[in-house]
Enzyme design. Structure first.
Site, PDB file in Angstrom:
ATOM      1  N   ASN A   7       0.855  -1.193   0.000  1.00 55.19           N
ATOM      2  CA  ASN A   7       0.000   0.000   0.000  1.00 55.19           C
ATOM      3  C   ASN A   7       0.893   1.246   0.000  1.00 55.19           C
ATOM      4  OD1 ASN A   7      -1.430   2.261   1.089  1.00 55.19           O
ATOM      5  ND2 ASN A   7      -3.048   0.881   1.764  1.00 55.19           N
ATOM      6  N   ASP A   9      -0.192   4.467   0.000  1.00 55.70           N
ATOM      7  CA  ASP A   9      -0.915   5.678   0.447  1.00 55.70           C
ATOM      8  C   ASP A   9      -0.012   6.662   1.182  1.00 55.70           C
ATOM      9  OD1 ASP A   9      -3.188   4.409  -0.439  1.00 55.70           O
ATOM     10  OD2 ASP A   9      -4.085   4.141   1.540  1.00 55.70           O
ATOM     11  N   HIS A  10       0.887   6.115   2.027  1.00 54.87           N
ATOM     12  CA  HIS A  10       1.654   7.015   2.899  1.00 54.87           C
ATOM     13  C   HIS A  10       2.730   7.802   2.161  1.00 54.87           C
ATOM     14  CE1 HIS A  10      -0.540   6.217   6.463  1.00 54.87           C
ATOM     15  NE2 HIS A  10      -0.543   4.945   6.148  1.00 54.87           N
ATOM     16  N   HIS A  43      -5.758   3.544  -1.489  1.00 54.50           N
ATOM     17  CA  HIS A  43      -7.097   3.841  -0.958  1.00 54.50           C
ATOM     18  C   HIS A  43      -7.469   5.238  -1.431  1.00 54.50           C
ATOM     19  CE1 HIS A  43      -9.837   4.055   2.883  1.00 54.50           C
ATOM     20  NE2 HIS A  43     -10.481   4.351   1.784  1.00 54.50           N
ATOM     21  N   ARG A  45      -9.755   7.957  -0.976  1.00 52.27           N
ATOM     22  CA  ARG A  45     -10.751   8.352   0.030  1.00 52.27           C
ATOM     23  C   ARG A  45     -11.618   9.475  -0.515  1.00 52.27           C
ATOM     24  NH1 ARG A  45      -9.075   6.468   5.469  1.00 52.27           N
ATOM     25  NH2 ARG A  45     -10.872   7.664   6.164  1.00 52.27           N
ATOM     26  N   ARG A  49      -7.491  12.735   0.927  1.00 52.70           N
ATOM     27  CA  ARG A  49      -6.446  13.255   1.821  1.00 52.70           C
ATOM     28  C   ARG A  49      -5.047  12.783   1.443  1.00 52.70           C
ATOM     29  NH1 ARG A  49      -7.494   9.832   7.324  1.00 52.70           N
ATOM     30  NH2 ARG A  49      -9.564  10.696   7.101  1.00 52.70           N
ATOM     31  N   HIS A  50      -4.940  11.645   0.777  1.00 56.35           N
ATOM     32  CA  HIS A  50      -3.599  11.229   0.331  1.00 56.35           C
ATOM     33  C   HIS A  50      -3.602  10.882  -1.162  1.00 56.35           C
ATOM     34  CE1 HIS A  50      -5.363   7.443   1.552  1.00 56.35           C
ATOM     35  NE2 HIS A  50      -5.036   7.532   2.827  1.00 56.35           N
ATOM     36  N   GLU A  70      -8.686   0.309  -2.872  1.00 56.25           N
ATOM     37  CA  GLU A  70      -9.500   0.302  -1.654  1.00 56.25           C
ATOM     38  C   GLU A  70     -10.444   1.477  -1.723  1.00 56.25           C
ATOM     39  OE1 GLU A  70      -6.321  -1.158   1.625  1.00 56.25           O
ATOM     40  OE2 GLU A  70      -7.560   0.543   2.172  1.00 56.25           O
ATOM     41  N   THR A 100      -7.028   6.366  10.159  1.00 58.94           N
ATOM     42  CA  THR A 100      -6.925   5.332   9.122  1.00 58.94           C
ATOM     43  C   THR A 100      -8.175   4.468   9.274  1.00 58.94           C
ATOM     44  OG1 THR A 100      -5.591   3.472   8.317  1.00 58.94           O
ATOM     45  CG2 THR A 100      -5.505   3.887  10.671  1.00 58.94           C
ATOM     46  N   THR A 101      -8.357   3.465   8.391  1.00 60.08           N
ATOM     47  CA  THR A 101      -9.542   2.616   8.485  1.00 60.08           C
ATOM     48  C   THR A 101      -9.595   1.986   9.878  1.00 60.08           C
ATOM     49  OG1 THR A 101      -9.070   2.104   6.186  1.00 60.08           O
ATOM     50  CG2 THR A 101     -10.826   0.846   7.226  1.00 60.08           C
ATOM     51  N   GLU A 151     -10.693  -9.776   3.267  1.00 61.69           N
ATOM     52  CA  GLU A 151      -9.466  -9.322   3.914  1.00 61.69           C
ATOM     53  C   GLU A 151      -9.758  -9.235   5.400  1.00 61.69           C
ATOM     54  OE1 GLU A 151      -7.313  -5.881   2.402  1.00 61.69           O
ATOM     55  OE2 GLU A 151      -6.378  -5.602   4.363  1.00 61.69           O
ATOM     56  N   HIS A 191      -3.640  -4.661   7.937  1.00 59.55           N
ATOM     57  CA  HIS A 191      -3.815  -3.473   8.775  1.00 59.55           C
ATOM     58  C   HIS A 191      -2.903  -3.537   9.995  1.00 59.55           C
ATOM     59  CE1 HIS A 191      -5.391   0.213  10.287  1.00 59.55           C
ATOM     60  NE2 HIS A 191      -6.065   0.344   9.168  1.00 59.55           N
ATOM     61  N   GLY A 192      -1.954  -2.630  10.014  1.00 60.10           N
ATOM     62  CA  GLY A 192      -1.060  -2.505  11.170  1.00 60.10           C
ATOM     63  C   GLY A 192       0.094  -3.486  11.177  1.00 60.10           C
ATOM     64  N   GLY A 213       1.196  -1.445   4.363  1.00 62.82           N
ATOM     65  CA  GLY A 213       1.573  -0.116   3.899  1.00 62.82           C
ATOM     66  C   GLY A 213       2.506   0.615   4.841  1.00 62.82           C
TER      67      GLY A 213
HETATM   68  N1  PXP Z   1      -5.863  -3.167   4.517  1.00 62.32           N
HETATM   69  C1  PXP Z   1      -6.814  -2.209   4.585  1.00 62.32           C
HETATM   70  C2  PXP Z   1      -8.219  -2.597   4.257  1.00 62.32           C
HETATM   71  C3  PXP Z   1      -6.489  -0.878   4.934  1.00 62.32           C
HETATM   72  O1  PXP Z   1      -7.466   0.053   4.989  1.00 62.32           O
HETATM   73  C4  PXP Z   1      -5.143  -0.556   5.184  1.00 62.32           C
HETATM   74  C5  PXP Z   1      -4.770   0.855   5.506  1.00 62.32           C
HETATM   75  O2  PXP Z   1      -4.970   1.671   4.403  1.00 62.32           O
HETATM   76  C6  PXP Z   1      -4.188  -1.585   5.091  1.00 62.32           C
HETATM   77  C7  PXP Z   1      -4.570  -2.880   4.776  1.00 62.32           C
HETATM   78  C8  PXP Z   1      -2.735  -1.328   5.317  1.00 62.32           C
HETATM   79  O3  PXP Z   1      -2.562  -0.972   6.653  1.00 62.32           O
HETATM   80  P1  PXP Z   1      -1.143  -0.467   7.146  1.00 62.32           P
HETATM   81  O4  PXP Z   1      -0.864   0.813   6.425  1.00 62.32           O
HETATM   82  O5  PXP Z   1      -1.337  -0.281   8.618  1.00 62.32           O
HETATM   83  O6  PXP Z   1      -0.147  -1.535   6.802  1.00 62.32           O
END
Ligand code: PXP
Length: 239
Positions: A7, A9-10, A43, A45, A49-50, A70, A100-101, A151, A191-192, A213
């Site tokens: 991901n 996004d950052h 993602h 949004r 925002r990003h 996403e 974040t989500t 997911e 996520h995380g 991400g």
């Molecule tokens: N999966 C989903 C559905 C997410 O919304 C995100 C964050 O955008 C991620 C995975 C990736 O999460 P992280 O950036 O914490 O690795």
């Protein structure tokens, strides 16, 4: 063996902090693919925002692995997906004020709306993933509404500082993953996740792909994108 979708996004978050042209998530995606990842995630949004519309359009043209978009299941986003045709859409809940989500989609509440979005996207040749909490009821509804992929949300596992809570979170995730696999769904997890928490998934071979991400982009600032992606891939290959 599980794959890795990165991901980016950052990278866009850093760019948008100054409203300039760099760093470019498109360049990061190219580097991630050169390092061997299996997909690129962005993602888009509602508040932009990003990731910007321009990013998704360019990525659609240049991503050589697969592009995973996403998005919330809104009519605006479904319109964009139908036009751009990403390889996969991951449906996520979206709140304007969240950092974040925050959680998975609650399919006990939004089953009909999400089911309709899945059908529309699939009729247009797009595979659909639904981001859900590790809960057997959510997995069963996801299966019933014909998603291709679930997911499983790993956020609670990654955030907790308590070993006892961590093992409870992990056991819920393992159960949800095994159930989804048994129901012939493709299974993603994310996520995380970071270079430490990924080790908790050792021996769990039902996972088809990790979606990661923040930890990869954070490490890339220190060691470069290629090395950061390669190090995560090596860890996933050794699970
Ligand atoms: N999966 C989903 C559905 C997410 O919304 C995100 C964050 O955008 C991620 C995975 C990736 O999460 P992280 O950036 O914490 O690795």
């Amino acid at each position: 063996m599980a794959g890795l979708a990165v991901n980016v996004d950052h990278v866009a978050t850093l760019r948008q902090a100054r409203q300039v042209l760099y760093p470019d998530p498109v360049a990061a995606a190219i580097q991630a693919e050169l390092a061997g990842c299996d997909g690129i995630v962005v993602h888009l949004r509602e508040d932009r925002r990003h990731i910007q519309d321009r990013d998704v359009r360019i990525l659609r043209q240049i991503v050589q692995t697969k592009l995973i978009l996403e998005m919330a299941a809104t009519s605006e986003m479904i319109g964009i997906a139908l036009e751009l045709k990403p390889d996969v859409v991951t449906l996520v809940p979206e709140k304007r004020n969240e950092m974040t989500t925050e959680g998975g989609i609650d399919l006990t509440v939004y089953k009909d709306e999400i089911g309709a979005a899945i059908q529309t996207l699939q009729l247009n040749g797009i595979r659909v993933s639904v981001f859900i909490d590790p809960d057997p009821d959510q997995v069963k509804i996801a299966h019933k509404i014909n998603t291709n992929i679930v997911e499983i949300h790993t956020g609670a596992l990654c955030e907790t500082k308590s070993i006892v809570h961590q093992s409870k979170c992990l056991s819920k995730i393992v159960d949800a993953i095994k159930l989804a696999h048994k129901l012939n769904l493709n299974v993603h997890a994310g996520h995380g996740l970071c270079y430490q928490t990924i080790k908790l998934f050792e021996g769990l071979h039902e996972i088809d792909e990790f979606s990661i991400g923040h930890s990869i982009i954070s490490r890339a600032i220190m060691v470069g994108m290629h090395t950061a992606v390669k190090e995560m891939l090596d860890m996933i290959y050794s699970l």
